[in-house]
Motif scaffolding. Structure first.
Motif, mmCIF file in Angstrom:
data_model
loop_
_atom_site.group_PDB
_atom_site.id
_atom_site.type_symbol
_atom_site.label_atom_id
_atom_site.label_comp_id
_atom_site.label_asym_id
_atom_site.label_seq_id
_atom_site.Cartn_x
_atom_site.Cartn_y
_atom_site.Cartn_z
ATOM 1 N N PRO A 110 -24.254 55.738 19.090
ATOM 2 C CA PRO A 110 -25.683 55.597 18.779
ATOM 3 C C PRO A 110 -26.593 56.277 19.802
ATOM 4 O O PRO A 110 -27.730 56.623 19.487
ATOM 5 C CB PRO A 110 -25.906 54.081 18.744
ATOM 6 C CG PRO A 110 -24.742 53.491 19.465
ATOM 7 C CD PRO A 110 -23.603 54.450 19.313
ATOM 8 N N GLU A 111 -26.090 56.513 21.009
ATOM 9 C CA GLU A 111 -26.892 57.200 22.037
ATOM 10 C C GLU A 111 -27.213 58.642 21.658
ATOM 11 O O GLU A 111 -28.085 59.271 22.262
ATOM 12 C CB GLU A 111 -26.175 57.150 23.396
ATOM 13 C CG GLU A 111 -24.951 58.036 23.510
ATOM 14 C CD GLU A 111 -23.660 57.475 22.917
ATOM 15 O OE1 GLU A 111 -22.615 58.132 23.098
ATOM 16 O OE2 GLU A 111 -23.675 56.394 22.299
ATOM 17 N N LEU A 112 -26.523 59.160 20.654
ATOM 18 C CA LEU A 112 -26.715 60.559 20.239
ATOM 19 C C LEU A 112 -27.666 60.694 19.050
ATOM 20 O O LEU A 112 -27.751 61.757 18.441
ATOM 21 C CB LEU A 112 -25.364 61.192 19.902
ATOM 22 C CG LEU A 112 -24.367 61.214 21.065
ATOM 23 C CD1 LEU A 112 -23.010 61.713 20.583
ATOM 24 C CD2 LEU A 112 -24.880 62.062 22.208
ATOM 25 N N ALA A 113 -28.404 59.638 18.735
ATOM 26 C CA ALA A 113 -29.261 59.642 17.550
ATOM 27 C C ALA A 113 -30.246 60.810 17.542
ATOM 28 O O ALA A 113 -30.422 61.472 16.514
ATOM 29 C CB ALA A 113 -30.008 58.314 17.438
ATOM 30 N N ASP A 114 -30.908 61.086 18.668
ATOM 31 C CA ASP A 114 -31.879 62.186 18.696
ATOM 32 C C ASP A 114 -31.214 63.531 18.436
ATOM 33 O O ASP A 114 -31.753 64.366 17.706
ATOM 34 C CB ASP A 114 -32.618 62.239 20.038
ATOM 35 C CG ASP A 114 -33.711 61.189 20.139
ATOM 36 O OD1 ASP A 114 -34.031 60.547 19.119
ATOM 37 O OD2 ASP A 114 -34.238 61.010 21.254
#
Length: 166
Positions: free
Chosen positions: A101-105
């Motif tokens: 989820p940390e890679l959403a951007d």
């Protein structure tokens, strides 16, 4: 021991990313134009940066479409015996977002969301935090952007242009 870590999403199939990090043609397109590398375990890859400076890496691991690992055997003293590894995780946007989820951007900004690859980059075993460590951390980010650009558009920004503003 300090370590450099980067994670980036590349809008390209895992096979394309693997070929870019494992073979001479790909490495020349995004890292340094005169790279000399054979995708063979225990071979030595040579990466020149100008007429008088180079790095040599012994290829420790090649797992097609999964991983590449090198150990530095020649170059600046601070690089000697450091290891560089590239781990590749293929997937679709939803699967990668659920797992990372940390890679959403990064995922939201992709134009191609089919056949994408998560690249986990590590440059390990530095002896200490130094100005060279800091500069290499920043410059690896620039080179990894060049790799992403090469895989997504066919045109990287290898040395000596990695720091130019696009």
């Amino acid at each position: 021991m300090p370590h450099i870590r980067h994670e980036l999403i590349i809008g390209a199939p895992v096979e394309k990313v693997y070929n870019a990090i494992a073979g001479q043609e790909g490495l020349s397109a995004w890292w340094t134009p005169d790279a000399q590398a054979k995708p063979e375990p225990e071979s030595v890859a040579r990466f020149p940066f100008g007429p008088e400076y180079f790095k040599e890496m012994e290829i420790m691991e090649l797992k097609p479409n999964e991983a590449v690992k090198w150990v530095c055997i020649a170059g600046a003293n601070e690089w000697l015996d450091t290891t560089i590894s590239f781990k590749l995780l293929p997937g679709d946007k939803d699967a990668l977002l659920n797992a990372h989820p940390e890679l959403a951007d990064q995922l939201q900004q992709l134009t191609n969301t089919d056949n994408i690859t998560l690249l986990i980059f590590q440059h390990d075993n530095w002896q200490e935090y130094t100005p060279m460590f800091s500069e290499c951390n920043y410059t690896w980010g620039r080179f990894l952007r060049s790799l992403k650009r090469f895989c997504e558009t066919g045109k990287g920004r290898p040395w000596p242009n990695q720091h130019r503003v696009e």
